[in-house]
Structure formats: structure tokens, C-alpha cells
Write an enzyme that holds these catalytic residues in place. Structure first.
Site, mmCIF file in Angstrom:
data_model
loop_
_atom_site.group_PDB
_atom_site.id
_atom_site.type_symbol
_atom_site.label_atom_id
_atom_site.label_comp_id
_atom_site.label_asym_id
_atom_site.label_seq_id
_atom_site.Cartn_x
_atom_site.Cartn_y
_atom_site.Cartn_z
ATOM 1 N N GLY A 1 2.101 -11.573 31.741
ATOM 2 C CA GLY A 1 3.512 -11.735 32.064
ATOM 3 C C GLY A 1 4.035 -13.155 32.163
ATOM 4 O O GLY A 1 5.246 -13.369 32.257
ATOM 5 N N PRO B 1 -3.074 -12.039 29.869
ATOM 6 C CA PRO B 1 -1.966 -12.755 29.239
ATOM 7 C C PRO B 1 -1.897 -12.481 27.741
ATOM 8 O O PRO B 1 -2.933 -12.323 27.082
ATOM 9 C CB PRO B 1 -2.312 -14.224 29.499
ATOM 10 C CG PRO B 1 -3.786 -14.252 29.671
ATOM 11 C CD PRO B 1 -4.216 -12.917 30.190
ATOM 12 N N ARG C 1 1.631 -13.296 25.588
ATOM 13 C CA ARG C 1 2.607 -14.262 25.083
ATOM 14 C C ARG C 1 2.222 -15.715 25.354
ATOM 15 O O ARG C 1 2.325 -16.569 24.470
ATOM 16 C CB ARG C 1 3.961 -13.971 25.746
ATOM 17 C CG ARG C 1 5.106 -14.809 25.231
ATOM 18 C CD ARG C 1 6.343 -14.666 26.138
ATOM 19 N NE ARG C 1 6.581 -13.318 26.577
ATOM 20 C CZ ARG C 1 7.415 -12.459 25.994
ATOM 21 N NH1 ARG C 1 8.107 -12.822 24.946
ATOM 22 N NH2 ARG C 1 7.573 -11.244 26.488
ATOM 23 N N CYS D 1 20.780 -5.097 5.677
ATOM 24 C CA CYS D 1 22.162 -4.620 5.755
ATOM 25 C C CYS D 1 22.550 -4.152 7.146
ATOM 26 O O CYS D 1 22.802 -2.965 7.369
ATOM 27 C CB CYS D 1 22.368 -3.511 4.741
ATOM 28 S SG CYS D 1 22.030 -4.103 3.091
#
Ligand code: LLP
Length: 433
Positions: A261, A296, A298, A364
Site C-alpha cells: 500500500g 508491496p 507499486r 474511440c
């Protein structure tokens, strides 16, 4: 609020500092951006765009700074592979001696494929299937982080069927508020994750002498992209209290898993240092005599990756500038999904006032916009651009939307490059149909 309008608001508010100044592994040589010893523009030419480029040194540095801050405290960093599960990246972690956190049988398969031993793996997730539980038991994983009473029943029955004891922990919902975007916050009582303490306590006691459940730990994970230490501390202090309470009831737990986190700097955030985070966890856990597990994702891989893209066109519509690039929301979902701001710069640094533009992809949808009103400067078709902070939750969240093949992934190791995932082909697009 639409994703696009929120981007606009953020882009104006953010003071844009070149991410190379705060991203390990990246620097300029003259006006050329380098990833370690490799020119980013040259890599774009060689491997094509869009492509992900990762710095091995950045990952190693992040891992080692956490590891050394935990010092002599018995600990295992269990890299949360959902952040980036490319086999080439997993091998980097395996070489560092890392453990791993998984949330599916598919992730277990990846780790087995590179020869990771079961006792280096913890298994989290609210919806483990019977088959996944069986696979985990057969692999003799270190810990099942159990997230419901029903899952615990299934784990016990599968363990008895296979005649093995399941090393288990309960993922407790510590009821703290934390995390960036609402979609990535998980530790509050209103979220689907974990088990409330009263129920958890009963489960620990009920299965105290179980033949098939071996209580080894307790765990929590409260959210992602958390930018202060306070919620971690609150959750951990609660967990420590539970560990003591269970010890008094005769259940001595070996592992305390406090999840992942820790946030990172994408633009102007000021997250705690990795070492400070780790040291704070160690401070609370040390007196308990437990082995600390952390998960951990990220913070280990996020800053290490960039997404390379090329300018296809520029255009002006009623006074608004657009830069149309060859990467799109299918290649990198975070802006569209979480209103996330990831800076984009040119691979060739230039100075002077920077003209603003919306940077958009070919898909698109109006949501296919990386940044709105962003000070990119003057660009022309073929120019190489760099989207920063793409190492975590980048490639793992790609899709083939609009029948776009997924990008290549390149690992940089000093002066060398290695393709760790080839660009998908047209044939890959229809495989299995
Ligand atoms: N452990 C568990 C049980 C988790 O659910 C997660 C992330 C982690 C560890 C790693 O958390 P980290 O250190 O990476 O914050 N796709 C979102 C992030 C989702 C996080 C899900 N769980 C994003 O792009 O922001």
C-alpha cells in the site's frame, strides 16, 4: 465528474517537474533521456512503440532500501505480483531473494514457471476457488490469507482431502480509512476485504486444535497509494493488539503480514520514504517477536517503468490543441480508471515555455485521454514521448480493446536491453476465437 474533466483540473493544479529528477534509473545525457545506459529514443526506434521499458536497477534499489531498513528483524518482502507479473520482472525479484504475494492460480502458475518454491509464497484474495486452494496446498505455500469463514471451511476440507495441514492466517479488516482513489482503498469495514475482528477471533479459537488448519499468522492490507504512515501505523497497532490477545488464548502466531500500500510520487505527491515505512513497521512488530511479512507492489516497480509512445498527429480544434499518440487507454488504463495523473514528457529534452495540449490515444472513446491541457511543448509527428510511473498496474491491466495488440516490454540492465515480452501480433488477437 468525467475522467477527462478531472484530468484537466489536476494538470493545471500540478506544478510540473520533470520526473527524471525524482525517478531512479532515469537521467539525461545532454538532451537525451536515458534509462540506465540506454537511450530511450533509440529503444523506441529499435523495439517500436508503444512499448514498456523497465529499469532493473530501479527495482533492485527499491527492494534493497526496504530490505535494509527492516534490518535484523526476521522479515520477508513478498512482492505483490499483481502490480507487474511479467516473468522477466519476477526473475529480478527471485534473484533478490524476495518472497511473493499472489491472488490467483494464474499468478501461482507464473511463479512455479520460474521455479519459485511454495514456501516463498503467500496467497491473498477474497475469492479463491476450490481449484486454486488445492493448487496452493499442493505447492505447500507459506500462508493462505483467509478472507471469510466459508473460505476457511473449504480450505480445511481440501487440506483433509489432500492429507496436508494448511498454513493459514486470517486477513483481518482493521477498519481504518486509507488509500488514494476509492477503488483502491480496502481496509475500511465497508469494504469486501478481510474479516472483522470478532469473527476472526472466533475462527482462531474454533480451529485452535484443528488437524487441518495450522494457524501461522494474521494479516491485513488496507489500501494502495497511501501517502502517509498514519493509517499503516493504526492498522498495525490494532493487529499487534490481536496478536497479543491470541497469544494469551494460547495461539502463538509466527507471521504478521501487514500487506502493501505504500504510495509513490507520480507528480507532486510526497509519500514517505520506503525505508521510513519499513522502519515504522519494524518498530511496532519487533516487541511481538513475530516474523514480519510485507506485500508491496507499486512502491517496488511503479517508478521503474515508463511507457514509450510516438506522436501520430497534432491538431487544433476551436483553439484547443491535441496531440494524438500511438498508445491508448488499452495500453495503460490508470488515467481512465482512476483519474490518475501520469506525467508525459519528450524523450528529447527542450527548454522554454511549454505549449499545452490534450494527449490522447486512437481508441474511440473520449476517456482515451492520458492528460488534459498538459504542458508538453511543441511536438511533431514521430516524436517519442514518455509516460512516467508506468511500472506498476500498467501492463497487467492492458486489454486488446479496439483490436489493438498489447505493447512489447523491455528490461534494461545497464547498457543492455532484453525483450521480456514480445509485442503481440495480429494472430495473437484472434488466438482462441
Ligand atoms: N497485498 C494485497 C492483498 C493487495 O490487494 C495489494 C493491492 C497489494 C498487496 C499491493 O499493494 P501496493 O503496494 O501495490 O499498493 N490497480 C490499482 C491498484 C490496486 C491495488 C490492489 N491491491 C492502481 O492502479 O492503482
Amino acid at each position: 465528474m468525467s475522467a477527462a474533466s478531472s484530468h484537466g483540473r489536476e494538470s493545471r493544479a500540478v506544478r510540473v517537474i520533470d520526473p527524471a529528477s525524482y525517478t531512479p534509473g532515469f537521467s539525461y545525457r545532454g538532451s537525451q533521456l536515458y534509462c540506465e545506459g540506454v537511450s530511450v529514443a533509440a529503444a523506441a526506434k529499435r523495439f517500436g512503440t508503444p512499448a514498456y521499458l523497465y529499469s532493473r536497477a530501479s527495482i533492485e534499489q527499491a527492494y534493497r532500501s526496504m530490505d535494509s531498513a527492516l534490518g535484523k528483524l526476521p522479515h520477508t518482502i513478498c512482492y505483490a505480483i499483481k502490480a507487474n507479473s511479467n516473468l522477466g520482472i519476477l526473475r529480478v525479484f527471485a534473484a533478490l531473494g524476495s518472497g511473493f504475494d499472489i491472488v490467483s492460480g494464474g499468478e501461482l502458475y507464473r511463479l512455479r514457471k520460474i521455479g519459485v518454491a511454495g514456501n516463498r509464497i503467500v496467497f491473498s484474495g477474497v475469492g479463491k476457488s476450490r481449484e486454486e486452494i488445492r493448487e496452493g496446498l499442493r505447492a505447500r505455500i507459506l500462508l493462505f490469507n483467509v478472507e471469510s469463514p466459508a473460505e476457511l471451511d473449504l480450505l480445511a476440507s481440501e487440506a483433509s482431502r489432500l492429507r496436508v495441514r494448511a498454513a493459514a492466517s486470517i486477513r483481518v479488516n482493521p477498519d481504518v480509512k486509507a488509500g488514494g482513489h476509492p477503488h483502491i482503498s480496502t481496509g475500511h469495514h465497508s469494504h469486501k476485504f478481510g474479516i472483522d475482528w470478532a469473527t476472526a477471533r472466533n475462527l482462531y479459537l474454533q480451529h485452535r486444535n484443528s488437524r487441518w488448519i495450522d494457524w501461522q499468522g494474521i494479516s491485513a492490507h488496507i489500501g494502495s497509494q497511501i501517502l502517509t504512515l498514519t493509517p499503516h501505523r493504526q492498522a498495525l497497532v490494532r493487529l499487534a493488539g490481536f496478536v497479543r490477545e491470541l497469544a494469551r488464548a494460547g495461539i502463538a502466531l509466527r507471521y504478521l503480514d501487514c500487506g502493501g500500500g505504500l504510495g509513490i510520487r507520480y507528480t507532486s505527491e510526497e509519500p514517505p520514504e520506503k525505508a521510513a515505512w519499513a522502519a515504522e513497521l519494524a518498530r511496532v512488530v519487533r516487541p511481538l517477536g513475530c516474523h514480519l511479512l510485507i506485500e508491496p507492489g507499486r512502491s517496488l516497480v511503479g517508478p521503474a517503468g515508463i511507457l514509450l509512445m510516438r506522436v501520430l498527429y497534432t491538431k487544433e480544434n476551436r483553439g484547443k490543441n491535441f496531440v494524438i499518440v500511438d498508445a491508448a487507454m488499452n495500453d495503460f488504463m490508470r488515467p481512465a480508471l482512476y483519474d490518475a495523473t501520469h506525467p508525459i514528457t519528450r524523450a528529447l529534452r527542450t527548454s522554454g515555455a511549454l505549449a499545452r495540449a490534450d494527449i490522447v490515444g486512437p481508441v474511440c472513446e473520449s476517456g482515451d485521454c492520458f492528460l488534459q491541457d498538459w504542458p508538453l511543448g511543441k511536438v511533431a509527428p514521430e516524436d517519442v514521448l514518455v509516460l512516467w510511473g508506468a511500472g506498476a498496474y500498467g501492463t497487467v491491466q492492458t486489454s486488446n480493446y479496439n483490436s489493438r495488440p498489447r505493447p512489447a516490454e523491455i528490461l534494461v540492465e545497464g547498457p543492455r536491453t532484453r525483450t521480456i515480452r514480445r509485442r503481440e501480433s495480429r494472430a495473437d488477437l484472434v488466438r482462441g476465437e
